[in-house]
Design a protein around this motif. Structure first.
Motif, PDB file in Angstrom:
ATOM      1  N   UNK A   1     -24.957   1.399  -6.583  1.00 36.20           N
ATOM      2  CA  UNK A   1     -23.815   0.965  -5.773  1.00 36.20           C
ATOM      3  C   UNK A   1     -22.516   1.467  -6.407  1.00 36.20           C
ATOM      4  N   UNK A   2     -21.721   2.176  -5.634  1.00 35.51           N
ATOM      5  CA  UNK A   2     -20.470   2.727  -6.170  1.00 35.51           C
ATOM      6  C   UNK A   2     -19.421   1.647  -6.406  1.00 35.51           C
ATOM      7  N   UNK A   3     -19.644   0.428  -5.904  1.00 32.57           N
ATOM      8  CA  UNK A   3     -18.667  -0.650  -6.065  1.00 32.57           C
ATOM      9  C   UNK A   3     -19.036  -1.607  -7.199  1.00 32.57           C
ATOM     10  N   UNK A   4     -19.912  -1.212  -8.078  1.00 29.54           N
ATOM     11  CA  UNK A   4     -20.255  -2.050  -9.223  1.00 29.54           C
ATOM     12  C   UNK A   4     -21.006  -3.294  -8.827  1.00 29.54           C
ATOM     13  N   UNK A   5     -20.402  -4.458  -9.067  1.00 26.38           N
ATOM     14  CA  UNK A   5     -21.107  -5.718  -8.830  1.00 26.38           C
ATOM     15  C   UNK A   5     -20.861  -6.289  -7.434  1.00 26.38           C
ATOM     16  N   UNK A   6     -20.216  -5.537  -6.561  1.00 25.21           N
ATOM     17  CA  UNK A   6     -19.959  -6.015  -5.205  1.00 25.21           C
ATOM     18  C   UNK A   6     -21.294  -6.249  -4.501  1.00 25.21           C
ATOM     19  N   UNK A   7     -21.483  -7.435  -3.942  1.00 24.99           N
ATOM     20  CA  UNK A   7     -22.765  -7.771  -3.330  1.00 24.99           C
ATOM     21  C   UNK A   7     -22.776  -7.611  -1.812  1.00 24.99           C
ATOM     22  N   UNK A   8     -21.699  -7.081  -1.222  1.00 26.81           N
ATOM     23  CA  UNK A   8     -21.698  -6.925   0.232  1.00 26.81           C
ATOM     24  C   UNK A   8     -21.981  -5.489   0.672  1.00 26.81           C
ATOM     25  N   UNK A   9     -22.479  -4.664  -0.246  1.00 29.05           N
ATOM     26  CA  UNK A   9     -22.780  -3.286   0.130  1.00 29.05           C
ATOM     27  C   UNK A   9     -23.821  -2.699  -0.809  1.00 29.05           C
ATOM     28  N   UNK A  10     -24.338  -1.561  -0.426  1.00 32.33           N
ATOM     29  CA  UNK A  10     -25.275  -0.805  -1.244  1.00 32.33           C
ATOM     30  C   UNK A  10     -25.193   0.658  -0.866  1.00 32.33           C
ATOM     31  N   UNK A  11     -25.775   1.513  -1.677  1.00 36.83           N
ATOM     32  CA  UNK A  11     -25.764   2.949  -1.413  1.00 36.83           C
ATOM     33  C   UNK A  11     -27.156   3.433  -1.077  1.00 36.83           C
ATOM     34  N   UNK A  12     -27.211   4.479  -0.269  1.00 37.34           N
ATOM     35  CA  UNK A  12     -28.455   5.141   0.083  1.00 37.34           C
ATOM     36  C   UNK A  12     -28.154   6.632   0.235  1.00 37.34           C
ATOM     37  N   UNK A  13     -29.125   7.468  -0.105  1.00 36.31           N
ATOM     38  CA  UNK A  13     -28.943   8.910   0.045  1.00 36.31           C
ATOM     39  C   UNK A  13     -30.065   9.471   0.904  1.00 36.31           C
ATOM     40  N   UNK A  14     -29.779  10.571   1.552  1.00 33.06           N
ATOM     41  CA  UNK A  14     -30.750  11.198   2.439  1.00 33.06           C
ATOM     42  C   UNK A  14     -30.571  12.708   2.380  1.00 33.06           C
ATOM     43  N   UNK A  15     -31.700  13.439   2.395  1.00 36.70           N
ATOM     44  CA  UNK A  15     -31.651  14.904   2.417  1.00 36.70           C
ATOM     45  C   UNK A  15     -31.236  15.382   3.797  1.00 36.70           C
ATOM     46  N   UNK A  16     -30.458  16.445   3.820  1.00 33.15           N
ATOM     47  CA  UNK A  16     -30.193  17.122   5.086  1.00 33.15           C
ATOM     48  C   UNK A  16     -31.439  17.905   5.483  1.00 33.15           C
TER      49      UNK A  16
END
Length: 118
Positions: free
Chosen positions: A62-77
């Motif tokens: 998560x790019x926001x550190x300890x923020x619990x209202x979001x998360x990151x995901x990646x996907x291949x083109x």
């Protein structure tokens, strides 16, 4: 898992710091990473895969550190950005408060790629 041959071994892996100019934190069979824009990168392999039918498994911190209202995901083109020698991908922040996804950099975007090497 038993190791039988190269068919069930990882062909490449990388941990990428995408912030600023993207760099490889650590890797195996990866030569470099290109930063196209925020959350948009290409990972290049030292030894090419036999084709584009490899399996790419990802984890993004998560790019926001300890923020619990979001998360990151990646996907291949998809093709033509997924080749035997490289893989372009998007890293996105997903928020749980009805905001649209946004391209974001992460300090730890990790990939494990399984497939036959050429």
């Amino acid at each position: 898992m038993a190791y039988y041959s190269n068919e069930n071994a990882v062909g490449a892996w990388a941990d990428i710091n995408m912030t600023g100019t993207a760099v490889l934190n650590d890797s195996y069979n990866c030569s470099s990473v290109t930063d196209h824009a925020e959350g948009d990168n290409t990972l290049y392999f030292d030894t090419d895969f036999a084709g584009t039918n490899y399996c790419a498994v990802q984890h993004s911190e998560n790019n926001e550190g300890s923020n619990t209202d979001s998360g990151n995901v990646a996907s291949c083109y998809r093709d033509p950005y997924r080749t035997a020698g490289s893989m372009r991908f998007a890293n996105m922040r997903l928020r749980f408060d009805a905001q649209p996804p946004q391209f974001k950099d992460s300090t730890h975007c990790s990939w494990a790629i399984f497939g036959d090497l050429s």
